[in-house]
Design a protein around this motif. Structure first.
Motif, PDB file in Angstrom:
ATOM      1  N   VAL A 127      -4.390  -4.363  -2.124  1.00 48.54           N
ATOM      2  CA  VAL A 127      -4.069  -4.849  -0.781  1.00 48.54           C
ATOM      3  C   VAL A 127      -3.910  -3.670   0.176  1.00 48.54           C
ATOM      4  N   ARG A 128      -3.280  -2.606  -0.290  1.00 50.83           N
ATOM      5  CA  ARG A 128      -3.106  -1.405   0.528  1.00 50.83           C
ATOM      6  C   ARG A 128      -4.470  -0.772   0.838  1.00 50.83           C
ATOM      7  N   TYR A 129      -5.356  -0.742  -0.163  1.00 48.99           N
ATOM      8  CA  TYR A 129      -6.688  -0.175   0.062  1.00 48.99           C
ATOM      9  C   TYR A 129      -7.478  -1.019   1.061  1.00 48.99           C
ATOM     10  N   TYR A 130      -7.391  -2.338   0.940  1.00 50.03           N
ATOM     11  CA  TYR A 130      -8.131  -3.212   1.854  1.00 50.03           C
ATOM     12  C   TYR A 130      -7.768  -2.932   3.317  1.00 50.03           C
ATOM     13  N   SER A 131      -6.506  -2.580   3.546  1.00 52.99           N
ATOM     14  CA  SER A 131      -6.074  -2.335   4.927  1.00 52.99           C
ATOM     15  C   SER A 131      -6.698  -1.068   5.511  1.00 52.99           C
ATOM     16  N   THR A 132      -7.224  -0.180   4.645  1.00 47.46           N
ATOM     17  CA  THR A 132      -7.816   1.079   5.117  1.00 47.46           C
ATOM     18  C   THR A 132      -9.337   1.021   5.216  1.00 47.46           C
ATOM     19  N   MET A 133      -9.948  -0.090   4.827  1.00 48.13           N
ATOM     20  CA  MET A 133     -11.412  -0.172   4.827  1.00 48.13           C
ATOM     21  C   MET A 133     -11.948  -0.222   6.258  1.00 48.13           C
ATOM     22  N   THR A 134     -13.226   0.116   6.377  1.00 44.67           N
ATOM     23  CA  THR A 134     -13.877   0.047   7.685  1.00 44.67           C
ATOM     24  C   THR A 134     -14.075  -1.416   8.076  1.00 44.67           C
ATOM     25  N   PRO A 135     -14.287  -1.696   9.386  1.00 45.99           N
ATOM     26  CA  PRO A 135     -14.514  -3.080   9.822  1.00 45.99           C
ATOM     27  C   PRO A 135     -15.665  -3.764   9.093  1.00 45.99           C
ATOM     28  N   VAL A 136     -16.755  -3.026   8.817  1.00 45.39           N
ATOM     29  CA  VAL A 136     -17.887  -3.631   8.106  1.00 45.39           C
ATOM     30  C   VAL A 136     -17.489  -4.014   6.684  1.00 45.39           C
ATOM     31  N   GLN A 137     -16.778  -3.118   6.000  1.00 41.31           N
ATOM     32  CA  GLN A 137     -16.350  -3.411   4.630  1.00 41.31           C
ATOM     33  C   GLN A 137     -15.388  -4.596   4.600  1.00 41.31           C
ATOM     34  N   LYS A 138     -14.502  -4.676   5.571  1.00 38.77           N
ATOM     35  CA  LYS A 138     -13.584  -5.818   5.644  1.00 38.77           C
ATOM     36  C   LYS A 138     -14.348  -7.112   5.878  1.00 38.77           C
ATOM     37  N   SER A 139     -15.339  -7.072   6.738  1.00 41.63           N
ATOM     38  CA  SER A 139     -16.121  -8.274   7.043  1.00 41.63           C
ATOM     39  C   SER A 139     -16.902  -8.745   5.822  1.00 41.63           C
ATOM     40  N   VAL A 140     -17.485  -7.802   5.084  1.00 38.80           N
ATOM     41  CA  VAL A 140     -18.246  -8.153   3.880  1.00 38.80           C
ATOM     42  C   VAL A 140     -17.317  -8.757   2.830  1.00 38.80           C
ATOM     43  N   LEU A 141     -16.146  -8.164   2.629  1.00 39.20           N
ATOM     44  CA  LEU A 141     -15.199  -8.697   1.663  1.00 39.20           C
ATOM     45  C   LEU A 141     -14.726 -10.086   2.084  1.00 39.20           C
ATOM     46  N   SER A 142     -14.487 -10.268   3.378  1.00 40.32           N
ATOM     47  CA  SER A 142     -14.080 -11.568   3.879  1.00 40.32           C
ATOM     48  C   SER A 142     -15.167 -12.612   3.633  1.00 40.32           C
ATOM     49  N   LEU A 143     -16.431 -12.239   3.879  1.00 37.67           N
ATOM     50  CA  LEU A 143     -17.552 -13.144   3.622  1.00 37.67           C
ATOM     51  C   LEU A 143     -17.607 -13.526   2.152  1.00 37.67           C
ATOM     52  N   HIS A 144     -17.422 -12.539   1.281  1.00 35.30           N
ATOM     53  CA  HIS A 144     -17.406 -12.794  -0.161  1.00 35.30           C
ATOM     54  C   HIS A 144     -16.325 -13.814  -0.525  1.00 35.30           C
ATOM     55  N   MET A 145     -15.141 -13.661   0.037  1.00 40.65           N
ATOM     56  CA  MET A 145     -14.036 -14.580  -0.264  1.00 40.65           C
ATOM     57  C   MET A 145     -14.319 -15.992   0.240  1.00 40.65           C
ATOM     58  N   VAL A 146     -14.772 -16.090   1.475  1.00 40.77           N
ATOM     59  CA  VAL A 146     -15.016 -17.405   2.073  1.00 40.77           C
ATOM     60  C   VAL A 146     -16.109 -18.151   1.300  1.00 40.77           C
ATOM     61  N   LEU A 147     -17.187 -17.447   0.948  1.00 41.06           N
ATOM     62  CA  LEU A 147     -18.259 -18.088   0.192  1.00 41.06           C
ATOM     63  C   LEU A 147     -17.801 -18.461  -1.216  1.00 41.06           C
ATOM     64  N   GLY A 148     -16.907 -17.657  -1.804  1.00 35.71           N
ATOM     65  CA  GLY A 148     -16.375 -18.007  -3.121  1.00 35.71           C
ATOM     66  C   GLY A 148     -15.657 -19.342  -3.096  1.00 35.71           C
ATOM     67  N   GLY A 149     -14.815 -19.546  -2.076  1.00 35.98           N
ATOM     68  CA  GLY A 149     -14.136 -20.826  -1.946  1.00 35.98           C
ATOM     69  C   GLY A 149     -15.101 -21.969  -1.698  1.00 35.98           C
ATOM     70  N   LEU A 150     -16.122 -21.721  -0.866  1.00 36.43           N
ATOM     71  CA  LEU A 150     -17.119 -22.747  -0.574  1.00 36.43           C
ATOM     72  C   LEU A 150     -17.885 -23.146  -1.830  1.00 36.43           C
ATOM     73  N   LEU A 151     -18.282 -22.164  -2.639  1.00 37.11           N
ATOM     74  CA  LEU A 151     -19.060 -22.450  -3.845  1.00 37.11           C
ATOM     75  C   LEU A 151     -18.268 -23.266  -4.863  1.00 37.11           C
TER      76      LEU A 151
END
Length: 531
Positions: A127-151
């Protein structure tokens, strides 16, 4: 004379199977696909659990978006982690924790305590590492999470037999969205793994390798599912599609395991418990996938024509025979010549000394019991392989396999109980022997159950799992040999038991994965009109 009797028995069994298939084929597809109340009683709460997890992962994905990131909240992680290390009640940190952590982290801490939920050697680091990621990396991780729930939500509909059969157009439309989301989610995961690296992956090397395997195998399975759909092989299409769904289940099942074992072992850290969870998760998800496939398969009518049994290729028989010979020799050496892992240089190079010492205590002062286990395991391997590639109708081989497999499984359960709970010193604790023993004895009993019911097709399917799990203790040593030969595990992670966790995980995953893949084209599967 023996050969004549065997031919008569084979013909009698074939005639019985033809009679059963002819009777079942007279049933209408509607009768065959009628929902089974007992299965629905399990499926509905399971679906509710997946829907609830989807809400949690969507919450985490929303919080992860760059527009929602608040750098001012970073210091709260240190504050809550410190409170968790001293075991503060959740109510004392609730306000800060809800601001700094996703909802699912808070629910875990509510169920297990703050030491497990927020303390060091747990989920605060990622969680601490996620807060330091770049905006693109955060967006990609967020997309991964949202699609995981959808699937997970889409999979509920796709793999419910009644919906799949009654709503063909909806099934195809959802399937298109499912496939596109599957590829996008998997490649988003790969992007995240590349940019995160081993050091910033939760628990480091072992979990990093497992995540790569999960992402790569998902892409491969989804591709195979599309290929077999185009070839109109619906059984293999369904099987590989269910594998992708099983892959998505890893996330909720892993978190459920954290909650369960965190409640059982509240004095341990999440990282310690995760050594056991890493071994369990793939095994649990593959068995769930097997149950889902079997449920969908059972809803399909039986073919009128009998299954034509093709002779097994000679090369396959030779390969399996050589594997059985090597496993037998290894088993005799492991439990009669050099008991346990500690006597092997490969294990000493990969597993921590504390883990090897705990393993050695299982055999200390018990030479006869240890030797007997080695002999029983050899009997299970040889009799099981004989049934699979030589003569599956041999009554003596079946009786020998049941007796030896159940005895070997029970002995492993005893060793699992003696090794006890996981820790950073003992890594997975008794996890490997418990899972291996339960699987071996359980599938042997399941095969016996199908034999007593006269269902030879399901008997063979269960036997494939059982015979494969007879190899598990040997695969544990072979896994250490493999990782020593690859020489890719950093010394830092070797000392923390990651090599042992990977070897034990592979020794459990390989038999389960092999059984799952063989199930897609088993006699029972080929006997059904899967559509």
């Amino acid at each position: 004379m023996c050969n004549i009797n065997r031919l008569r028995k084979a013909r009698l069994i074939e005639q019985q199977e033809r009679g059963i298939m002819a009777t079942q084929a007279l049933k209408s597809p509607q009768q065959m696909s009628a929902p089974r109340p007992k299965v629905l009683l399990l499926w509905l709460p399971f679906c509710a659990m997946l829907a609830f997890y989807s809400l949690l992962v969507w919450d985490a994905g929303y919080r992860q978006l760059p527009i929602n990131a608040d750098p001012a909240e970073a210091h709260l992680l240190d504050k809550v982690e410190a409170a968790g290390n001293r075991g503060a009640p959740y109510r004392e940190v609730a306000g800060d924790a809800m601001r700094a952590y996703p909802l699912w982290n808070n629910l875990t801490a509510m169920a297990t305590g703050t030491r497990f939920g927020f303390g060091s050697n747990g989920n605060t680091d990622p969680v601490r590492y996620y807060s330091t990621m770049t905006p693109v990396q955060k967006s990609v991780l967020s997309l991964h999470m949202v699609l995981g729930g959808l699937l997970l939500i889409l999979g509920i509909f796709q793999f419910t037999p009644g919906f799949r059969k009654k709503h063909r157009k909806a099934h195809r439309a959802i399937g298109g969205v499912y496939i596109l989301s599957c590829y996008t989610m998997a490649f988003a995961a790969m992007y995240h793994l590349v940019h995160t690296g081993i050091a910033n992956t939760y628990q480091g090397f072992a979990f990093h390798i497992q995540l790569w395997f999960l992402a790569a195998s998902t892409v491969l399975a989804q591709t195979l599912a599309i290929i077999f759909l185009k070839r109109r092989n619906i059984a293999l299409h369904l099987g590989f599609q269910i594998y992708t769904f099983m892959a998505f289940l890893n996330a909720p099942i892993q978190r459920l395991d954290w909650v369960v074992f965190g409640a059982i072992y509240p004095h341990l850290t999440q990282g310690e418990v995760n050594n056991l969870v890493n071994i369990l998760t793939f095994w649990q998800c593959l068995l769930i996938g097997y149950a889902v496939f079997a449920w969908n398969r059972a809803s399909c009518p039986v073919r009128r024509e009998p299954v034509v049994l093709q002779p097994q290729p000679i090369a396959f028989k030779v390969l399996v025979g050589l594997a059985a010979g090597a496993a037998t020799a290894t088993s005799l050496a492991m439990y009669m010549s050099q008991p346990g892992l500690g006597g092997w240089s490969a294990a000493r190079a990969i597993a921590p000394a504390s883990t090897l010492a705990a393993d050695a205590m299982l055999y200390a002062g018990r030479p006869l019991q240890t030797a007997a286990f080695g002999l029983i395991l050899c009997a299970a391997i040889l009799s099981g392989v004989w049934l699979m590639i030589r003569n599956e109708h041999s009554r003596r081989a079946r009786q020998l396999f049941y007796a030896s497999a159940i005895a070997a499984g029970l002995q492993q359960l005893v060793w699992g109980w003696q090794l006890g709970e996981p820790s950073m010193a003992v890594t997975a604790g008794g996890g490997f022997y418990s899972v291996s023993g339960l699987s071996l004895a359980g599938f042997a009993l399941l095969a016996l159950h199908f034999q007593l019911r006269g269902n030879e097709r399901l008997w063979r399917e269960a036997m494939v799992f059982a015979v494969n799990f007879a190899f598990a203790p040997v695969l544990l040593l072979w896994g250490h040999v493999l990782w020593q030969a690859l020489d890719v595990i950093p010394a830092y992670y070797v000392a923390r038991g990651h090599g042992y966790v990977l070897a034990a995980g592979a020794a459990i995953l390989t038999p389960t994965f092999t059984g799952f893949v063989r199930m897609m084209s088993s006699r029972e599967t080929r006997a059904r009109l899967i559509s």
